[in-house]
Design a protein around this motif. Sequence first.
Motif, PDB file in Angstrom:
ATOM      1  N   UNK A 232     -11.249  -5.273   5.417  1.00  0.00           N
ATOM      2  CA  UNK A 232     -12.422  -5.383   4.544  1.00  0.00           C
ATOM      3  C   UNK A 232     -13.157  -4.038   4.438  1.00  0.00           C
ATOM      4  N   UNK A 233     -13.535  -3.666   3.231  1.00  0.00           N
ATOM      5  CA  UNK A 233     -14.132  -2.346   3.018  1.00  0.00           C
ATOM      6  C   UNK A 233     -15.419  -2.134   3.800  1.00  0.00           C
ATOM      7  N   UNK A 234     -16.228  -3.188   3.980  1.00  0.00           N
ATOM      8  CA  UNK A 234     -17.459  -3.046   4.779  1.00  0.00           C
ATOM      9  C   UNK A 234     -17.125  -2.632   6.210  1.00  0.00           C
ATOM     10  N   UNK A 235     -16.095  -3.236   6.774  1.00  0.00           N
ATOM     11  CA  UNK A 235     -15.668  -2.913   8.126  1.00  0.00           C
ATOM     12  C   UNK A 235     -15.091  -1.500   8.179  1.00  0.00           C
ATOM     13  N   UNK A 236     -14.300  -1.144   7.180  1.00  0.00           N
ATOM     14  CA  UNK A 236     -13.737   0.206   7.110  1.00  0.00           C
ATOM     15  C   UNK A 236     -14.848   1.250   7.051  1.00  0.00           C
ATOM     16  N   UNK A 237     -15.876   0.985   6.234  1.00  0.00           N
ATOM     17  CA  UNK A 237     -17.001   1.921   6.114  1.00  0.00           C
ATOM     18  C   UNK A 237     -17.708   2.118   7.456  1.00  0.00           C
TER      19      UNK A 237
ATOM     20  N   UNK B 203     -18.761   5.643  12.156  1.00  0.00           N
ATOM     21  CA  UNK B 203     -18.830   5.845  13.605  1.00  0.00           C
ATOM     22  C   UNK B 203     -17.792   6.838  14.118  1.00  0.00           C
ATOM     23  N   UNK B 204     -17.001   7.414  13.209  1.00  0.00           N
ATOM     24  CA  UNK B 204     -16.010   8.400  13.612  1.00  0.00           C
ATOM     25  C   UNK B 204     -14.785   7.808  14.291  1.00  0.00           C
ATOM     26  N   UNK B 205     -14.541   6.515  14.073  1.00  0.00           N
ATOM     27  CA  UNK B 205     -13.397   5.850  14.695  1.00  0.00           C
ATOM     28  C   UNK B 205     -12.219   5.699  13.738  1.00  0.00           C
ATOM     29  N   UNK B 206     -12.414   6.094  12.477  1.00  0.00           N
ATOM     30  CA  UNK B 206     -11.365   6.008  11.475  1.00  0.00           C
ATOM     31  C   UNK B 206     -11.614   7.075  10.423  1.00  0.00           C
TER      32      UNK B 206
ATOM     33  N   UNK C 198      -8.190   1.025   2.905  1.00  0.00           N
ATOM     34  CA  UNK C 198      -7.264   1.475   3.939  1.00  0.00           C
ATOM     35  C   UNK C 198      -7.892   2.637   4.684  1.00  0.00           C
ATOM     36  N   UNK C 199      -7.849   2.542   6.004  1.00  0.00           N
ATOM     37  CA  UNK C 199      -8.312   3.631   6.863  1.00  0.00           C
ATOM     38  C   UNK C 199      -7.240   3.899   7.909  1.00  0.00           C
ATOM     39  N   UNK C 200      -7.262   5.101   8.457  1.00  0.00           N
ATOM     40  CA  UNK C 200      -6.406   5.423   9.588  1.00  0.00           C
ATOM     41  C   UNK C 200      -7.259   5.324  10.831  1.00  0.00           C
ATOM     42  N   UNK C 201      -6.920   4.368  11.698  1.00  0.00           N
ATOM     43  CA  UNK C 201      -7.671   4.196  12.941  1.00  0.00           C
ATOM     44  C   UNK C 201      -7.303   5.298  13.914  1.00  0.00           C
ATOM     45  N   UNK C 202      -8.305   5.946  14.475  1.00  0.00           N
ATOM     46  CA  UNK C 202      -8.080   6.931  15.514  1.00  0.00           C
ATOM     47  C   UNK C 202      -7.914   6.162  16.816  1.00  0.00           C
ATOM     48  N   UNK C 203      -6.888   6.444  17.569  1.00  0.00           N
ATOM     49  CA  UNK C 203      -6.595   5.643  18.749  1.00  0.00           C
ATOM     50  C   UNK C 203      -7.294   6.194  19.991  1.00  0.00           C
TER      51      UNK C 203
ATOM     52  N   UNK D 159     -14.628  -1.255  19.804  1.00  0.00           N
ATOM     53  CA  UNK D 159     -15.683  -1.196  18.797  1.00  0.00           C
ATOM     54  C   UNK D 159     -15.291  -1.991  17.551  1.00  0.00           C
ATOM     55  N   UNK D 160     -14.014  -1.919  17.144  1.00  0.00           N
ATOM     56  CA  UNK D 160     -13.534  -2.708  16.011  1.00  0.00           C
ATOM     57  C   UNK D 160     -13.793  -4.193  16.256  1.00  0.00           C
ATOM     58  N   UNK D 161     -13.464  -4.669  17.445  1.00  0.00           N
ATOM     59  CA  UNK D 161     -13.667  -6.078  17.794  1.00  0.00           C
ATOM     60  C   UNK D 161     -15.147  -6.438  17.787  1.00  0.00           C
TER      61      UNK D 161
END
Length: 108
Positions: free
Chosen positions: A7-12, A17-20, A43-48, A55-57
Amino acid sequence: MIAVSMPSDLADLLVAEGLAIRPGGRGSAAEFTVVGISALSATVSLLQGPDTFLRLTELVRTNFGRSTAGVTVEIKANGDSVTLRIPGDADVVTIARQVQEALIGDDE
């Protein structure tokens, strides 16, 4: 990094937060769907990093969960589909581990 459609809100929120990061025109390798909501996806690239999946959860539970009823997510990655329930009173660390395993496997 793994490219994930969500979801775009979650991606934003994750990008803020610098996590993606936004991957440009590249397609996604995984799909993260919050069950029961209609939302534009991005679509985002998650930084691992060490806190990314935690934080995603937390963000999913906070922004889409309904009190103790929580929220359900479906993750499609690596040819598999996993449905996870994130109760409002869940141990977020345990759920975050399950989210990470569903998205990238057990490799840490």
